[in-house]
Design an enzyme around this catalytic site. Sequence first.
Site, mmCIF file in Angstrom:
data_model
loop_
_atom_site.group_PDB
_atom_site.id
_atom_site.type_symbol
_atom_site.label_atom_id
_atom_site.label_comp_id
_atom_site.label_asym_id
_atom_site.label_seq_id
_atom_site.Cartn_x
_atom_site.Cartn_y
_atom_site.Cartn_z
ATOM 1 N N TYR A 284 31.324 39.429 24.676
ATOM 2 C CA TYR A 284 29.992 39.661 25.200
ATOM 3 C C TYR A 284 29.666 38.772 26.397
ATOM 4 O O TYR A 284 28.978 39.177 27.315
ATOM 5 C CB TYR A 284 29.052 39.462 24.017
ATOM 6 C CG TYR A 284 27.688 38.921 24.260
ATOM 7 C CD1 TYR A 284 26.654 39.760 24.654
ATOM 8 C CD2 TYR A 284 27.416 37.581 24.038
ATOM 9 C CE1 TYR A 284 25.386 39.257 24.843
ATOM 10 C CE2 TYR A 284 26.154 37.084 24.217
ATOM 11 C CZ TYR A 284 25.139 37.925 24.618
ATOM 12 O OH TYR A 284 23.885 37.427 24.799
ATOM 13 N N ASP A 333 14.652 38.920 27.918
ATOM 14 C CA ASP A 333 15.670 39.460 28.824
ATOM 15 C C ASP A 333 16.355 40.696 28.257
ATOM 16 O O ASP A 333 16.977 41.449 28.993
ATOM 17 C CB ASP A 333 16.726 38.388 29.145
ATOM 18 C CG ASP A 333 17.319 37.771 27.900
ATOM 19 O OD1 ASP A 333 16.553 37.514 26.942
ATOM 20 O OD2 ASP A 333 18.535 37.535 27.862
ATOM 21 N N ASP A 445 61.568 46.218 42.797
ATOM 22 C CA ASP A 445 61.412 45.387 41.591
ATOM 23 C C ASP A 445 62.788 45.031 41.030
ATOM 24 O O ASP A 445 63.204 45.537 39.987
ATOM 25 C CB ASP A 445 60.571 46.194 40.579
ATOM 26 C CG ASP A 445 60.313 45.440 39.300
ATOM 27 O OD1 ASP A 445 60.453 44.199 39.292
ATOM 28 O OD2 ASP A 445 59.978 46.107 38.288
HETATM 29 C C1 SPV Z 1 56.241 45.321 35.121
HETATM 30 O O1 SPV Z 1 55.046 45.609 35.141
HETATM 31 O O2 SPV Z 1 56.807 44.799 36.063
HETATM 32 C C2 SPV Z 1 57.026 45.553 33.904
HETATM 33 C C3 SPV Z 1 56.602 46.588 32.979
HETATM 34 O O3 SPV Z 1 58.017 44.923 33.736
HETATM 35 S S1 SPV Z 1 57.402 48.029 33.364
HETATM 36 O O4 SPV Z 1 57.155 48.324 34.761
HETATM 37 O O5 SPV Z 1 56.897 49.056 32.506
HETATM 38 O O6 SPV Z 1 58.811 47.781 33.146
HETATM 39 MG MG MG Z 2 58.640 43.809 35.367
#
Ligand code: SPV
Ligand code: MG
Length: 672
Positions: A284, A333, A445
């Site tokens: 909250y 409030d 990534d």
């Molecule tokens: C990320 O967000 O980088 C992850 C989760 O590792 S996933 O993309 O689902 O692998």
């Molecule tokens: Mg990741």
Amino acid sequence: MKALILNSGLGTRMGVLTSEHPKCMTEISSRETILSRQLKQIADAGITEVIMTTGAFDSVLVNYCNSLDLPLHITFVKNPVYDKTNYIYSIYCAREYLKDDDVILMHGDLVFENEVFDKVVSSETSCMTVSSTLDLPEKDFKAVIKDGKVQKVGIEFFNDAMAAQPLYKLKKEDWDKWLDEIIAFCESGDEAKRKCYAENALNELDGACNIAALDVREMLCSEIDDPDDLAVVSSRLKEISSRTVYMTFSTDIIHGGHIAMIKKAQRLGRLIVGVLSDEVVSGYKRYPLVPASERKVMFENIAGVYRVVDQNTLSYRENLEKYKPDIVVHGDDWVSGFQKPVRDEVASILASYGGKLVEYPYSNDSKYKAIEDRTRAELSLPDVRRSRLKKTLEMKGLVTALEAHSGITGLIVEKTAVYQNGGTKQFDAMWVSSLCDSTAKGKPDIELVDMTSRFRTIDDIMEVTTKPIIFDGDTGGLTEHFVYTVRSLERMGVSMVIIEDKTGLKKNSLFGTEVRQTQDSIENFCEKIRAGKKAQKTADFMICARIESLILERGMDDALERAFAFVGAGADAIMIHSRRKEPDEIFEFIEKFREKDKTTPVVLVPTSFNTVYEEEFKERGANIIIYANQLTRTGFPAMQDAARTILENHRAKECDDKCMSIKDIITLIPEE
Ligand code: SPV
Ligand code: MG
């Protein structure tokens, strides 16, 4: 402001009760007399100057007042002809003490409950107490009222009148007029004008004094003229003193504003304080720095608090039904805004059994706001922030986190709130995703963005937020490197690192088996977990082991075998990932894992299996739900769209409707 109490009368109708002292010294309970009650009410209201007119037994009265030892300066003024005049002349005798100030005027035989007096004292205009619910008395005062204003006061008025009691607040400008008329009456040489009511002088002014009719309805505000009145008032007081008042608190720091509110509330009856649970407070308002158990002790030790109880929901229903308080007190409030549904429910429950809601003006004192700001700032300090994920998990059972990859996305996770059922819903934590952090930097990534750069992102987020952080540590890298990562994250105030059981060139899990990915051996990964746990310095930091078996289609048994092995190696939590749309394999995993392990937190990232509600995940035994990439996936397409729109139109106008206003951007970003 001064109080003027008229105590010159003889009180002959009280019989033997006034044979040795004035009427105001009549006992109305075993603890108080009419006068001691009035004087205490005056002192409690912060008024220090009292003018008291006296007559018979004046020395008894003076000694009695002194014996009460109240923080009041009382000036006694004797009416030397008290037996031949009325109180108009007593006021005249005291006139030199009564100029140039607001005055609370009361007759010395008047008994009123605290709420009545609070209303009179806090009235912004002059006022007189009247009652719209009492029958018009035959012989007592009535006030003729027009447009909410008192026109005349006397016993002879019956038309457009209400029962009235001689308890007034008189603003200086109104009182000066009335007092001048009182003086004129008493100096007129006409004996009858010294024997009448002071209100006769008021009536001469024909409404020129701006006195509002303050309707106290059925609240106690009565004169005691005879033993019958005394019996009625005494029994009303008994009922009043057994009333219970209920107030709810979420605060973990008690300041002057709270004390003032408690003081007001406990004047209405025995005060029961409901302390909101940590879970409710953190949803909250913000995470409480002091747990509910300690907050309860804090309130138990405040003078005037009769009882302290738990309140485990934002709704008051459970406690109102259990304790049936006569009165609920709250700041005004919640009359509008997101708390309104809670307030409406309280009002309707109270109405169902005849309880009452009393609302006081909410204090917006900047001093108190500064205290709250400091408290919030404390939540961002590394030690406080780091420990909060574990605490929130213990408290709520299910924690939600949303990805953040920059200061601004961190602020969105920090500040976004929705108001539902009178409460607030917010995210509990932030996920610093490798996918989103890399994407924001325009990189794939694949653990290409190095740790120093990733830490920089964390730092940007931490600088402007307070919520706990879960860090996506990818594979954790080499064990020899991972131990340093753990220490750095811990030192920064990160709460949890999640590492996945992959090795070699890591690719994002959502590719699944479309790309070549290698799962680490159980042995190696356990060794990495063990080394990380050994490296950490505090008990708060958590290492979560992420299992990729379902992503890489190695089967449920492999996933479970790994989960138990990783927990055995010291993992504080496990994350099971899946890229299927249906949640079945996730549900199956949790069920089988929970058969043997009831406590280790289970983390889920429902990017693909996104139809399941948080409540269901919780029921099935999950503990952390990470919304891993939604800000990135919504933010960047909006930017692409804006870029295209400008290109297509050769100007920015068409883009305007898609843009957040500069004002909104500014309010999103707080200035120190
Ligand atoms: C990320 O967000 O980088 C992850 C989760 O590792 S996933 O993309 O689902 O692998
Ligand atoms: Mg990741």
